[in-house]
Motif scaffolding. Structure first.
Motif, short mmCIF file in Angstrom:
data_model
loop_
_atom_site.label_atom_id
_atom_site.label_comp_id
_atom_site.label_asym_id
_atom_site.label_seq_id
_atom_site.Cartn_x
_atom_site.Cartn_y
_atom_site.Cartn_z
N GLU A 45 26.70 -31.42 14.14
CA GLU A 45 26.98 -32.41 14.71
C GLU A 45 27.95 -33.17 15.02
N MET A 46 29.16 -32.14 15.18
CA MET A 46 30.08 -32.00 15.50
C MET A 46 30.32 -31.76 17.05
N MET A 47 29.29 -31.02 17.22
CA MET A 47 29.92 -30.22 18.62
C MET A 47 28.24 -31.18 19.25
N ASP A 48 27.77 -31.55 18.74
CA ASP A 48 26.44 -31.91 19.51
C ASP A 48 26.87 -33.42 19.89
N VAL A 49 27.76 -33.40 20.25
CA VAL A 49 27.95 -34.82 20.57
C VAL A 49 27.53 -36.06 21.62
N ASN A 50 26.22 -35.45 22.44
CA ASN A 50 25.22 -36.61 22.53
C ASN A 50 24.24 -36.62 21.96
N LYS A 51 24.21 -35.73 20.68
CA LYS A 51 23.22 -36.59 19.99
C LYS A 51 21.94 -36.05 19.77
N ARG A 52 22.00 -34.69 20.84
CA ARG A 52 20.94 -34.31 21.23
C ARG A 52 19.54 -33.76 20.23
N GLY A 53 20.20 -33.14 19.17
CA GLY A 53 19.32 -32.30 18.71
C GLY A 53 19.78 -30.74 18.89
N LYS A 54 21.02 -30.69 19.62
CA LYS A 54 21.06 -29.29 20.41
C LYS A 54 22.37 -29.15 21.07
N ASN A 104 19.05 -25.20 18.93
CA ASN A 104 18.65 -26.50 18.31
C ASN A 104 19.40 -25.92 16.83
N TYR A 105 19.32 -26.59 15.98
CA TYR A 105 20.03 -26.37 14.18
C TYR A 105 20.09 -25.37 13.74
N SER A 106 18.51 -24.89 13.68
CA SER A 106 18.13 -23.30 13.04
C SER A 106 18.60 -22.10 13.64
N GLU A 107 18.26 -22.53 14.98
CA GLU A 107 19.48 -21.31 16.05
C GLU A 107 21.16 -21.25 16.01
N PHE A 108 21.40 -22.59 15.51
CA PHE A 108 22.76 -22.18 15.55
C PHE A 108 23.47 -21.82 13.86
N VAL A 109 22.33 -22.31 12.57
CA VAL A 109 23.11 -21.49 12.21
C VAL A 109 23.15 -19.66 12.07
N ALA A 110 21.48 -19.11 12.40
CA ALA A 110 22.16 -17.94 12.78
C ALA A 110 23.17 -17.57 13.64
N VAL A 111 23.43 -17.81 14.31
CA VAL A 111 24.87 -17.63 15.12
C VAL A 111 26.14 -17.78 14.26
N SER A 112 25.99 -18.82 13.57
CA SER A 112 26.34 -19.33 12.59
C SER A 112 27.47 -17.84 11.51
N GLU A 119 29.71 -26.43 24.74
CA GLU A 119 29.91 -27.51 23.73
C GLU A 119 29.81 -26.18 23.02
N LEU A 120 28.96 -25.30 22.35
CA LEU A 120 29.87 -24.34 21.70
C LEU A 120 31.09 -23.41 21.62
N LYS A 121 30.93 -23.35 22.89
CA LYS A 121 32.55 -22.57 22.76
C LYS A 121 33.96 -23.98 22.18
N TYR A 122 33.59 -25.59 23.29
CA TYR A 122 34.84 -26.22 22.54
C TYR A 122 35.08 -25.91 21.10
N GLY A 123 33.58 -26.50 20.77
CA GLY A 123 33.81 -26.80 19.03
C GLY A 123 34.36 -25.80 18.15
N LEU A 124 34.25 -24.24 18.80
CA LEU A 124 34.54 -23.65 18.26
C LEU A 124 36.18 -23.14 18.10
N GLN A 125 36.76 -23.36 20.13
CA GLN A 125 38.05 -23.73 20.07
C GLN A 125 38.79 -24.79 19.52
N ARG A 126 37.81 -25.96 18.93
CA ARG A 126 38.56 -26.53 18.25
C ARG A 126 38.37 -26.27 15.96
N ALA A 127 37.50 -25.43 16.06
CA ALA A 127 37.90 -25.08 14.72
C ALA A 127 38.93 -24.19 14.38
N GLY A 128 39.84 -23.83 15.45
CA GLY A 128 40.32 -23.11 15.93
C GLY A 128 39.91 -21.35 15.06
#
Length: 535
Positions: free
Chosen positions: A370-379, A417-425, A384-393
């Motif tokens: 949800e933090m990375m999905d800044v536009n609230k598109r559900g994906k 989407n969320y389920s794909e993001f779970v696998a990445v995480s 966005e992934l790269k920036y979010g991970l950088q913010r998380a260190g």
């Protein structure tokens, strides 16, 4: 892990009391349940028709005898008869994706389907409780294939022919039953017992699949050294098992794999080129008949490759008892021992790593999404992934992120989407940095000197070596790993060993699939995957 615990005598009431405190595995429920945190009452069902749900009623689990990516294998005793078996207990927490679940389900179905055969480990029972799947099977206590070969004082072509005949007979029985093994390698063959006459048995059907005549598959699975070129081309059938057996034959005869490189891309390209080296020692001493069989099993075109039945009709196999009984030399034995022990050293390190990776909890994943999905598109997209991970260190190499993005973007829309993001995480925790390698290194570096010294290496591999060859093998490993020749292994040298040839991150079967899937697409794009002579 329920009945997976090392103390089989412990009661179950305690685990039931603490169970509600456990966090939910996001893959225990459908995407919606995972996304909104519901699904607490959902029970993951893996097996189609288990023997029962309480293994402790029929078996006592004893000491640990092996450990893999998903489960721990225990010595297991039938309570009524006292007979000994092996029990592979797979924690459901480690089945993170639908693919993982299907692998385990299919492994049990295939073992049930296989007829009794002296060279195939037999399934006894299967159980499933809330926490784990337990697969009870024949116990093999005779050790690994290469270890037995090295323990014999005299290693010859005749011995290699006898082993190859057994392996190809296993391939033939699998294919007759409509089963493609897909992961033939020396580690997947164990001797039933320590007797000289002990049968050799295929033990692992975790990547096997049912097939129909003419059916083609595109999922990239297997172990890199043993992978056939058509697997990388994502269009293959049961012929791949003959290729893998051919790789084993090459190793049996000279002690090293035929296709090797420092990187996974290099290994893949060597497999595609399929150039076989028959010049190095001891090939000049190996019979022409043996070399002819190697060539025909490692034929890059699956249509021209020998079938399992044709391999068994080859003169070198038919006349196995007449094959040269002249020693292939100490070089081959030393190489086989080194190959085997180096694998064990890596596995020992990976076991330490696995303890730190054991269960990635779902907590925080949804919040991160949800933090990375800044536009609230559900994906989210790659930026966005790269920036979010950088913010998380987390500093992840662009190439690694791109690989994971391509591999997990199931619908191919360039976003997660969320389920794909779970696998990445889940997988990012394994590949973010070398923290886990450091933990493994520190495990070996008992005196915390910053180096693995020869005594520490000897201690780490003590139970893997016999007295007669231990110093020779330790010296050979030190020679290979200690690149600056100061008589000890630094962290950099240790990490180099772990990453050489095949990346340590492929300890994860799912990560391996993703990595080679992406690599295959890359090689397709640059034209590397064409058959020789194709235009």
């Amino acid at each position: 892990m329920g009945n997976c615990c090392g103390n089989p005598g412990s009661g179950t009431s305690e685990s039931k009391q603490v169970k509600p405190k456990k966090k939910n595995n996001p893959f225990y429920s459908n995407e919606c349940a995972a996304a909104n945190g519901s699904g607490a009452g959902f029970k993951l069902s893996v097996l189609k028709d288990p023997t029962g749900d309480d293994i402790s009623l029929q078996y006592d689990l004893g000491r640990e005898v092996g450990r893999g990516e998903f489960g721990i294998t225990y010595l297991c005793t039938d309570i009524k008869t006292g007979e000994k078996y092996a029990c592979k207990s797979i924690s459901k927490k480690k089945l993170r994706t639908a693919v993982d679940i299907e692998d385990v389900r299919r492994e049990v179905e295939i073992m049930k389907h296989m007829p009794k055969h002296p060279n195939v480990v037999s399934l006894k029972d299967s159980f499933e409780d809330d926490d784990a799947v337990h697969i009870v099977m024949e116990l093999c206590e005779g050790g690994e294939l290469f270890d037995r070969i090295v323990a014999r004082g005299h290693y010859t072509e005749r011995a290699a022919a006898a082993v190859m005949k057994t392996i190809v007979e296993v391939v033939q029985i699998c294919h007759k039953q409509g089963v493609m093994h897909r992961d033939l390698k020396p580690e997947n063959f164990l001797f039933a017992n320590k007797k000289e006459t002990s049968p050799l048995k295929a033990i692992d059907f975790g990547l096997s699949v049912f097939f129909k005549p003419g059916e083609q598959f595109n999922e990239i699975v297997g172990s890199p050294y043993y992978m056939a070129p058509e697997v990388l081309r994502r269009n293959y059938g049961p012929e791949i098992d003959v290729w893998s057996a051919g790789v084993i034959l090459y190793i049996l005869l000279c002690g090293v794999p035929p296709f090797w490189a420092e990187t996974e891309q290099g290994v893949a390209q060597a497999i595609i080129r399929s150039v076989i080296d028959f010049k190095r020692d001891p090939w000049p001493r190996v019979s022409d008949s043996a070399k002819d069989l190697v060539r025909k099993m490692l034929e890059p075109d699956p249509k021209k490759r020998l079938s399992a039945a044709e391999v068994l009709e080859h003169s070198w196999i038919v006349n196995a008892k007449k094959a040269p009984n002249v020693s292939l030399g100490e070089t081959v034995k030393a190489r086989l021992k080194q190959f085997s022990v180096m694998n064990k050293l890596k596995k020992r390190a990976l076991r330490v790593i696995a303890e730190h990776l054991s269960v990635e909890e779902a907590a925080g994943i949804k919040e991160a999404f949800e933090m990375m999905d800044v536009n609230k598109r559900g994906k989210i997209n790659l930026e966005e992934l790269k920036y979010g991970l950088q913010r998380a260190g987390q500093q992840i190499a662009d190439a690694d992120l791109q690989i994971l993005m391509e591999a997990t973007d199931v619908d191919g829309d360039g976003t997660l989407n969320y389920s794909e993001f779970v696998a990445v995480s889940v997988h990012l925790k394994k590949m973010a940095n070398d923290e886990h390698l450091h933990k493994a290194f520190n495990f070996f570096d008992k005196n915390q000197s910053g180096y693995i010294e020869i005594e520490e290496l000897r201690e780490a591999l003590n139970d893997e070596l016999d007295d007669s060859s231990s110093e020779e093998v330790i010296a050979a490993i030190m020679q290979d790993v200690d690149t600056d020749k100061d008589g000890r292994i630094s962290y950099e040298e240790f990490a180099g060993m772990m990453k050489a040839g095949t990346d340590w991150r492929k300890a994860s079967r799912q990560y391996s699939r993703e990595r080679f899937n992406s690599l295959s697409l890359k090689l397709m794009r640059d034209g590397s995957l064409q058959l020789a002579g194709e235009t």
